[in-house]
Design an enzyme around this catalytic site. Structure first.
Site, PDB file in Angstrom:
ATOM      1  NE  ARG A 132     -12.247   1.388  -1.889  1.00 17.84           N
ATOM      2  CZ  ARG A 132     -11.621   1.909  -0.851  1.00 17.84           C
ATOM      3  NH1 ARG A 132     -11.918   3.127  -0.440  1.00 17.84           N
ATOM      4  NH2 ARG A 132     -10.715   1.210  -0.217  1.00 17.84           N
ATOM      5  CE  LYS A 137       3.277   2.335  13.606  1.00 14.51           C
ATOM      6  NZ  LYS A 137       1.994   2.916  14.022  1.00 14.51           N
ATOM      7  N   GLY A 192      -5.672  -2.767   1.641  1.00  8.96           N
ATOM      8  CA  GLY A 192      -4.728  -1.708   2.001  1.00  8.96           C
ATOM      9  C   GLY A 192      -3.538  -1.628   1.062  1.00  8.96           C
ATOM     10  N   GLY A 237      -8.148  -3.003   7.046  1.00 11.57           N
ATOM     11  CA  GLY A 237      -8.402  -3.186   8.483  1.00 11.57           C
ATOM     12  C   GLY A 237      -9.404  -4.302   8.737  1.00 11.57           C
TER      13      GLY A 237
HETATM   14  P1  AMP Z   1       1.354  -1.232   6.596  1.00  9.27           P
HETATM   15  O1  AMP Z   1       0.445  -0.052   6.526  1.00  9.27           O
HETATM   16  O2  AMP Z   1       1.645  -1.725   7.951  1.00  9.27           O
HETATM   17  O3  AMP Z   1       0.953  -2.338   5.629  1.00  9.27           O
HETATM   18  O4  AMP Z   1       2.777  -0.700   6.106  1.00  9.27           O
HETATM   19  C1  AMP Z   1       2.999  -0.303   4.800  1.00  9.27           C
HETATM   20  C2  AMP Z   1       4.168   0.617   4.747  1.00  9.27           C
HETATM   21  O5  AMP Z   1       5.308  -0.021   5.256  1.00  9.27           O
HETATM   22  C3  AMP Z   1       4.483   1.027   3.343  1.00  9.27           C
HETATM   23  O6  AMP Z   1       4.200   2.391   3.197  1.00  9.27           O
HETATM   24  C4  AMP Z   1       5.955   0.716   3.181  1.00  9.27           C
HETATM   25  O7  AMP Z   1       6.649   1.763   2.556  1.00  9.27           O
HETATM   26  C5  AMP Z   1       6.435   0.550   4.611  1.00  9.27           C
HETATM   27  N1  AMP Z   1       7.600  -0.329   4.697  1.00  9.27           N
HETATM   28  C6  AMP Z   1       7.720  -1.573   4.224  1.00  9.27           C
HETATM   29  N2  AMP Z   1       8.971  -2.049   4.455  1.00  9.27           N
HETATM   30  C7  AMP Z   1       9.653  -1.074   5.076  1.00  9.27           C
HETATM   31  C8  AMP Z   1      10.990  -0.959   5.568  1.00  9.27           C
HETATM   32  N3  AMP Z   1      11.863  -1.975   5.459  1.00  9.27           N
HETATM   33  N4  AMP Z   1      11.346   0.191   6.183  1.00  9.27           N
HETATM   34  C9  AMP Z   1      10.455   1.209   6.304  1.00  9.27           C
HETATM   35  N5  AMP Z   1       9.187   1.157   5.871  1.00  9.27           N
HETATM   36  C10 AMP Z   1       8.795   0.040   5.247  1.00  9.27           C
END
Ligand code: AMP
Length: 399
Positions: A36, A197, A354, A377
């Site tokens: 960064r 999520k 991210g 974000g």
């Molecule tokens: P996000 O912050 O929403 O982009 O989510 C990223 C996180 O989702 C990462 O740390 C991944 O390890 C987790 N992730 C991705 N696929 C899966 C899955 N099938 N089951 C559980 N966690 C997951």
């Protein structure tokens, strides 16, 4: 772009207060990744070369308005000194006489780093007195911190009420690429979403249903969609309270003729652990209880790669699986490669910060995309169609 940039203003003999993103990882007082700081160099160097006195503002971590030495910007100022060939000073205060004296002693082409903006309680509250104080130190504000653009803080937004605010080069690039995807994407526009999520991505999906041609869904969020369609997902991560939302999204997509592509197989395990026994299950046959899908399977990799092959614009946000563990990283890696392949054929590819940016780094592919956003974000909110306060506050070009 209708915003003023650093190139539109005369910087000679001017005091420039620049909001940068120096929020780097620090362990035991040592910077573990200076990406960064390096990323901020072009804008800083430009201001220096134009003969400005440059005052740098940044946050580091979440000290929550307290003066906490572990979040001091001092190591960052020292690293900056090594990277740039001009005097760099550091003042361990965020306001007061010491700051003012340091500013008054600054010569053209020199740099002053002020202590962590979040040592001030008023920073995240966008306190007008604090913003006015910082504005009073300079003639022009340069905003180069896209990662905080979705937040109205004193150092990026508040300050712009008192002095003109212009975009730095990083900010300009973010706005250019993200607007291109949002306003007039070259078609087919394919979006790849993953991550933990559905709830984090509902707004962005709803906006993308008006823009994208195809949305490929992987990551843990795929299981909420698959369960909504009546599939057996075993012990995979599902947001039970979002099943209806997922159904509505699928119906709206149909009505708007946006193709939503869901996985047809998954790599599953009984534990989220390196070395755990893995099995591939076809989604149509169902995942047994006790097994959770932790990555997209080989047939899905093939399907998604094919759905990406004719893309002219791609936006990717969220890993396809638990990419932090090598056993479940294959899907994310292969999809990243598929996006790189179309990029080579002229497609504009944007990685939405991210975890996806971290994954692109991990696979050594970060340089191969058209743009890797510095704000997870912020880039999501941009593609939700929201006006980001940290962009709205930048002065508009008049002509
Ligand atoms: P996000 O912050 O929403 O982009 O989510 C990223 C996180 O989702 C990462 O740390 C991944 O390890 C987790 N992730 C991705 N696929 C899966 C899955 N099938 N089951 C559980 N966690 C997951």
């Amino acid at each position: 772009m209708n915003k003023l940039t650093i190139k539109d203003v005369d910087l000679k003999n001017k005091k420039v207060i620049m909001r940068v993103d120096f929020n780097v990882p620090i362990k035991n007082g040592m910077i573990t990744d200076d990406t960064r700081i390096k990323a901020a160099l072009p804008t800083i160097k430009y201001a220096v070369d134009e003969g400005a006195k440059v005052i740098l503002l940044s946050h580091l971590g979440r000290p929550d308005g307290e003066k906490d030495p572990q979040y001091s910007l001092k190591p960052v100022a020292e690293r900056l000194k090594e990277l740039i060939n001009v005097p760099v000073y550091f003042v361990d205060e965020t306001r007061g006489e010491k700051v003012e004296r340091a500013v008054s002693q600054l010569k053209n082409g020199e740099i002053l780093v002020i202590e962590n903006t979040r040592f001030e309680k008023g920073e995240t509250k966008n306190d007008p007195d604090l913003a006015k104080y910082w504005a009073g130190l300079a003639d022009i504000h340069v905003n180069d911190a896209f990662g905080t653009a979705h937040r109205a803080h004193a150092s990026n937004v508040g300050i712009a009420k008192y002095i003109p605010s212009v975009a730095g080069f990083l900010m300009e690039k973010e706005i250019k690429f993200l607007s291109a995807a949002n306003e007039n994407p070259q078609k087919p526009y394919v979006v790849v979403l993953g991550g933990a999520k559905v709830s984090d991505k509902i707004d962005v999906i709803n906006n993308l249903l008006n823009k994208a041609d195809r949305i490929l869904i992987g990551g843990a969020m795929m299981f909420t969609f698959l369960k909504a369609l009546g599939k057996k997902v075993g012990s995979s991560k599902v947001e039970e309270d979002k099943l209806d939302v997922a159904k509505t999204i699928l119906e709206n997509a149909k009505a708007k003729k946006v193709e939503i592509v869901l996985p047809i197989d998954t790599v599953a395990a009984q534990k989220i652990e390196a070395g755990a026994e893995k099995k591939i299950f076809k989604i149509n046959e169902g995942i047994p209880e006790g097994w959770m899908g932790l990555d997209i399977g080989p047939e899905t990799i093939r399907l998604f790669s094919e759905k990406l092959s004719d893309a002219k614009t791609v936006f990717w946000n969220g890993p396809m699986g638990v990419f932090e563990i090598d056993d479940f990283a294959e899907g994310t890696k292969k999809i990243a490669e598929a996006i790189v392949n179309v990029t080579k054929k002229g497609c504009i590819s944007i990685v939405g910060g991210g975890d996806s940016a971290a994954a692109a780094e991990k696979f050594g592919l970060a340089e191969e995309f058209s743009h890797v956003s510095t704000g997870g974000g912020a880039s999501l909110e941009f593609l939700e169609g929201k006006e980001l306060p940290g962009i709205a506050s930048i002065s508009v070009k008049k002509n």
